[in-house]
Motif scaffolding. Sequence first.
Motif, PDB file in Angstrom:
ATOM      1  N   VAL A   5       0.833  -1.199   0.000  1.00  0.00           N
ATOM      2  CA  VAL A   5       0.000   0.000   0.000  1.00  0.00           C
ATOM      3  C   VAL A   5       0.867   1.247   0.000  1.00  0.00           C
ATOM      4  O   VAL A   5       0.632   2.193  -0.768  1.00  0.00           O
ATOM      5  N   ALA A   6       1.887   1.264   0.850  1.00  0.00           N
ATOM      6  CA  ALA A   6       2.773   2.422   0.934  1.00  0.00           C
ATOM      7  C   ALA A   6       3.491   2.672  -0.390  1.00  0.00           C
ATOM      8  O   ALA A   6       3.673   3.827  -0.806  1.00  0.00           O
ATOM      9  N   SER A   7       3.892   1.603  -1.071  1.00  0.00           N
ATOM     10  CA  SER A   7       4.596   1.739  -2.356  1.00  0.00           C
ATOM     11  C   SER A   7       3.688   2.362  -3.413  1.00  0.00           C
ATOM     12  O   SER A   7       4.105   3.239  -4.173  1.00  0.00           O
ATOM     13  N   VAL A   8       2.439   1.903  -3.457  1.00  0.00           N
ATOM     14  CA  VAL A   8       1.494   2.441  -4.436  1.00  0.00           C
ATOM     15  C   VAL A   8       1.168   3.899  -4.118  1.00  0.00           C
ATOM     16  O   VAL A   8       1.108   4.750  -5.019  1.00  0.00           O
ATOM     17  N   GLN A   9       0.958   4.204  -2.855  1.00  0.00           N
ATOM     18  CA  GLN A   9       0.661   5.582  -2.469  1.00  0.00           C
ATOM     19  C   GLN A   9       1.841   6.510  -2.777  1.00  0.00           C
ATOM     20  O   GLN A   9       1.647   7.664  -3.163  1.00  0.00           O
ATOM     21  N   LYS A  10       3.058   5.992  -2.632  1.00  0.00           N
ATOM     22  CA  LYS A  10       4.239   6.787  -2.972  1.00  0.00           C
ATOM     23  C   LYS A  10       4.267   7.075  -4.465  1.00  0.00           C
ATOM     24  O   LYS A  10       4.601   8.187  -4.891  1.00  0.00           O
ATOM     25  N   ALA A  47      -4.114  -2.263  -4.007  1.00  0.00           N
ATOM     26  CA  ALA A  47      -2.681  -2.085  -4.239  1.00  0.00           C
ATOM     27  C   ALA A  47      -2.094  -3.242  -5.035  1.00  0.00           C
ATOM     28  O   ALA A  47      -0.991  -3.143  -5.563  1.00  0.00           O
ATOM     29  N   LYS A  48      -2.833  -4.355  -5.131  1.00  0.00           N
ATOM     30  CA  LYS A  48      -2.359  -5.520  -5.894  1.00  0.00           C
ATOM     31  C   LYS A  48      -2.680  -5.408  -7.371  1.00  0.00           C
ATOM     32  O   LYS A  48      -2.257  -6.248  -8.168  1.00  0.00           O
ATOM     33  N   THR A  49      -3.447  -4.395  -7.760  1.00  0.00           N
ATOM     34  CA  THR A  49      -3.840  -4.265  -9.161  1.00  0.00           C
ATOM     35  C   THR A  49      -2.754  -3.553  -9.958  1.00  0.00           C
ATOM     36  O   THR A  49      -1.884  -2.880  -9.402  1.00  0.00           O
ATOM     37  N   ASN A  50      -2.830  -3.679 -11.275  1.00  0.00           N
ATOM     38  CA  ASN A  50      -1.956  -2.929 -12.161  1.00  0.00           C
ATOM     39  C   ASN A  50      -2.299  -1.448 -12.036  1.00  0.00           C
ATOM     40  O   ASN A  50      -3.460  -1.059 -12.082  1.00  0.00           O
ATOM     41  N   MET A  51      -1.281  -0.600 -11.877  1.00  0.00           N
ATOM     42  CA  MET A  51      -1.526   0.811 -11.607  1.00  0.00           C
ATOM     43  C   MET A  51      -2.251   1.513 -12.747  1.00  0.00           C
ATOM     44  O   MET A  51      -3.104   2.373 -12.537  1.00  0.00           O
ATOM     45  N   GLY A  52      -1.927   1.145 -13.967  1.00  0.00           N
ATOM     46  CA  GLY A  52      -2.614   1.744 -15.108  1.00  0.00           C
ATOM     47  C   GLY A  52      -4.088   1.399 -15.117  1.00  0.00           C
ATOM     48  O   GLY A  52      -4.947   2.248 -15.379  1.00  0.00           O
ATOM     49  N   ASP A  53      -4.409   0.119 -14.815  1.00  0.00           N
ATOM     50  CA  ASP A  53      -5.809  -0.293 -14.756  1.00  0.00           C
ATOM     51  C   ASP A  53      -6.549   0.446 -13.646  1.00  0.00           C
ATOM     52  O   ASP A  53      -7.704   0.856 -13.806  1.00  0.00           O
ATOM     53  N   LEU A  54      -5.881   0.605 -12.517  1.00  0.00           N
ATOM     54  CA  LEU A  54      -6.514   1.250 -11.365  1.00  0.00           C
ATOM     55  C   LEU A  54      -6.846   2.709 -11.646  1.00  0.00           C
ATOM     56  O   LEU A  54      -7.956   3.165 -11.391  1.00  0.00           O
ATOM     57  N   THR A  55      -5.883   3.445 -12.186  1.00  0.00           N
ATOM     58  CA  THR A  55      -6.138   4.868 -12.439  1.00  0.00           C
ATOM     59  C   THR A  55      -7.165   5.072 -13.548  1.00  0.00           C
ATOM     60  O   THR A  55      -8.006   5.967 -13.466  1.00  0.00           O
ATOM     61  N   SER A  56      -7.127   4.239 -14.585  1.00  0.00           N
ATOM     62  CA  SER A  56      -8.104   4.395 -15.668  1.00  0.00           C
ATOM     63  C   SER A  56      -9.508   4.049 -15.186  1.00  0.00           C
ATOM     64  O   SER A  56     -10.494   4.657 -15.610  1.00  0.00           O
ATOM     65  N   THR A  57      -9.605   3.082 -14.262  1.00  0.00           N
ATOM     66  CA  THR A  57     -10.909   2.735 -13.693  1.00  0.00           C
ATOM     67  C   THR A  57     -11.434   3.876 -12.836  1.00  0.00           C
ATOM     68  O   THR A  57     -12.603   4.257 -12.929  1.00  0.00           O
ATOM     69  N   ALA A  58     -10.574   4.444 -12.010  1.00  0.00           N
ATOM     70  CA  ALA A  58     -10.983   5.562 -11.162  1.00  0.00           C
ATOM     71  C   ALA A  58     -11.323   6.794 -11.990  1.00  0.00           C
ATOM     72  O   ALA A  58     -12.187   7.596 -11.610  1.00  0.00           O
ATOM     73  N   MET A  59     -10.663   6.947 -13.143  1.00  0.00           N
ATOM     74  CA  MET A  59     -10.934   8.093 -14.013  1.00  0.00           C
ATOM     75  C   MET A  59     -12.357   8.084 -14.550  1.00  0.00           C
ATOM     76  O   MET A  59     -12.917   9.130 -14.876  1.00  0.00           O
ATOM     77  N   ARG A  60     -12.958   6.908 -14.645  1.00  0.00           N
ATOM     78  CA  ARG A  60     -14.346   6.847 -15.099  1.00  0.00           C
ATOM     79  C   ARG A  60     -15.231   7.671 -14.171  1.00  0.00           C
ATOM     80  O   ARG A  60     -16.175   8.334 -14.604  1.00  0.00           O
ATOM     81  N   ALA A  61     -14.939   7.590 -12.885  1.00  0.00           N
ATOM     82  CA  ALA A  61     -15.706   8.371 -11.921  1.00  0.00           C
ATOM     83  C   ALA A  61     -15.340   9.847 -12.005  1.00  0.00           C
ATOM     84  O   ALA A  61     -16.207  10.720 -11.947  1.00  0.00           O
TER      85      ALA A  61
END
Length: 317
Positions: A5-10, A47-61
């Motif tokens: 979690v800390a790594s992803v947040q960084k 935090a276990k997901t691919n970062m690109g997938d996570l941000t693009s999913t959140a961008m929908r919102a």
Amino acid sequence: MANEVASVQKLINSDKMQEHFAQVLKDNAPSFLSGLSTLIGLNPDLAKTNMGDLTSTAMRAAVLDLSVLPDLGEAYVIPYGKKKKINGEWVTTDVKPQFQLGYRGIIKLVQNTGLISHIGGSVVYEGHQAKYNSLFDELKIGNEDYDPETDENAKKVGYIAYYTDVKTGERIVKYWSIQRAVKHAAEFSESFKGLDYKDKWGNTPKTPWYSNFDAMAIKTVMKDLLKFAPKTSKIAQALAEDDREERTAVDVTPEIHDVIDAPEANPTIQEAQSEPAEPAFKPEAINDDDIPNPFSDAKTEETAGTDKLFDEIGDIK
């Protein structure tokens, strides 16, 4: 998990990430990234997901001006994955984020069009003395003053959604019985197998239809209500995509797929009738015709830029 979690947040707070989303979301980038960081803290499995997938999913919102923080109920980013047995223990792998609209998000989207003056939904209890005419799709409430919070024997019988048309001032109402909501969930959600279903280990699945049945039922009735209501094409497409996402989410046995964590929300009738809460981050008003369509298969310049960004940074894993 804490280190993950800390790594992803960084990474989220890195200069390169901040610079990229400043180009996409302008002044709203810091709020978006702060909300995303908070979401990962609330649900570490993201935090276990691919970062690109996570941000693009959140961008929908984000492009729909909705918050993904679970407590607000506007939109959710839910991690789904596979479980594999390694050294005698079940380990979650291949975690992918999934976007789902919340019913409060639908309320906000529709109200922002200015085509509807008020929209809401709630649980209907036996004490409301509801009488539904299925032939003419009409509902009469015999006791509108009934308060389920003061009745220890309150029994749920159905769900209601309604809106007021700006032009005519008419209130349009849609009602579903609990039986109809259960039948819909069983037919259209791969993860739902009945209210009392438990897996072979005796656990209740954590998908939204199990953890948030009332909220999911209200959302479903609301989408049924809005089929013929005035709305923009982008909202119509978002609702259709939400249907598709719901149907593909599965939670069966650990050998197949498993929802890691579902957003918690169990609205009472008073909560469901209230206005949607203010989001933790609220981008400036965005013209519905100008924003990129987050539900289109075609990649926009913004999403293409996101792909390039993560090619440069690399997968967080």
